[in-house]
Design a protein around this motif. Sequence first.
Motif, short mmCIF file in Angstrom:
data_model
loop_
_atom_site.label_atom_id
_atom_site.label_comp_id
_atom_site.label_asym_id
_atom_site.label_seq_id
_atom_site.Cartn_x
_atom_site.Cartn_y
_atom_site.Cartn_z
N LYS A 62 0.83 -1.20 0.00
CA LYS A 62 0.00 0.00 0.00
C LYS A 62 0.87 1.26 0.00
CE LYS A 62 -0.54 0.02 5.04
NZ LYS A 62 -1.50 -0.07 6.18
N LYS A 63 0.27 2.36 -0.41
CA LYS A 63 0.97 3.64 -0.52
C LYS A 63 1.29 4.20 0.86
CE LYS A 63 0.36 8.28 -2.54
NZ LYS A 63 0.38 9.08 -1.31
N PRO A 64 2.53 4.61 1.11
CA PRO A 64 2.89 5.20 2.40
C PRO A 64 2.22 6.57 2.61
CG PRO A 64 4.84 4.49 1.20
CD PRO A 64 3.71 4.46 0.23
N LYS A 65 2.13 6.96 3.87
CA LYS A 65 1.61 8.29 4.21
C LYS A 65 2.46 9.37 3.56
CE LYS A 65 0.47 8.90 8.51
NZ LYS A 65 0.53 9.16 9.97
N VAL A 66 3.77 9.18 3.57
CA VAL A 66 4.69 10.10 2.90
C VAL A 66 5.41 9.32 1.81
CG1 VAL A 66 6.46 11.86 3.18
CG2 VAL A 66 5.04 11.24 5.13
N SER A 67 4.80 9.26 0.64
CA SER A 67 5.40 8.55 -0.48
C SER A 67 6.44 9.45 -1.15
CB SER A 67 4.33 8.16 -1.48
OG SER A 67 3.86 9.30 -2.17
N ALA A 68 7.02 8.94 -2.22
CA ALA A 68 7.99 9.74 -2.98
C ALA A 68 7.34 11.01 -3.53
CB ALA A 68 8.58 8.91 -4.11
N VAL A 69 6.05 10.95 -3.83
CA VAL A 69 5.36 12.13 -4.37
C VAL A 69 5.29 13.24 -3.32
CG1 VAL A 69 3.16 13.00 -5.26
CG2 VAL A 69 4.04 10.78 -6.02
N GLU A 70 4.89 12.88 -2.08
CA GLU A 70 4.85 13.89 -1.02
C GLU A 70 6.26 14.42 -0.71
OE1 GLU A 70 1.11 11.99 -1.15
OE2 GLU A 70 3.04 10.99 -0.79
N GLY A 71 7.24 13.52 -0.71
CA GLY A 71 8.61 13.95 -0.49
C GLY A 71 9.09 14.90 -1.56
#
Length: 256
Positions: A229-238
């Motif tokens: 599943k997608k993390p709370k802080v994925s690469a996109v949020e980072g």
Amino acid sequence: RPYYDYRDILDKVDALSIVTPTTSHYNIALDCLRAGKDMLIEKPITVNIDEADELIREAEKTGRIIQVGHLERYNPAIIAATDMLTQPLFLESERLSPFLGRGTDVDVTLDLMIHDIDIILSLAAQPIREIRAVGAKVLTGKIDVAKAWIEFENGCAALATVSRLSPEKQRRLKIFGKDYHISIDYQHAEITRHFRGEKGILTETLKPEKKEPLKEELKAFISCVQARKKPKVSAVEGRNALKVVIEITDKIRIQG
């Protein structure tokens, strides 16, 4: 047993953490993605946006998970306060530290402010309309103090202040919304809430269950890897937090 080259462990692990200097994040992460590994990358995700975008594309292509280590997302006070919020109108963060002599190889915006920018972006949850910033180099060759003003498309605004020249350490976030004001003390994981009640303005102080943010972050990463599943802080949020911080830093540098 110790290993002296990360490539020597790639056939022995399913997932890994990258906690090397930021300048090496991109090359190591790219090798790990191509080897089919999930990863937790310490913030900031990369040095620049092009590198972050390439990692995002490679992760999508290989079906791998990237989580970025924005630790404050796992502070129990932030988690508890998030459940209390309706649409914020104004946010104000302060992240002040004494001069310790470490982290001075990067601007304070990238070292400290990026934590607050990530939180502000997650709470405002709106496109940015305008960014203004001021700052100064004082004791090092990098930016040591900075303030950034962010306006969002829906009218919400945020003011972020960072310094590594403060006499004492402070980590605070204030959130103002219709009929409420919430103050978060990151250091003590404490929330003070002022809100309108039937008998006027009421105040309550909340102390969420004490949890170690780093442990919670690692548990969340393992859960994401296991459940795909997608993390709370994925690469996109980072990547999004990095983009805003780079723009803030560039605006300060232009001023001299």
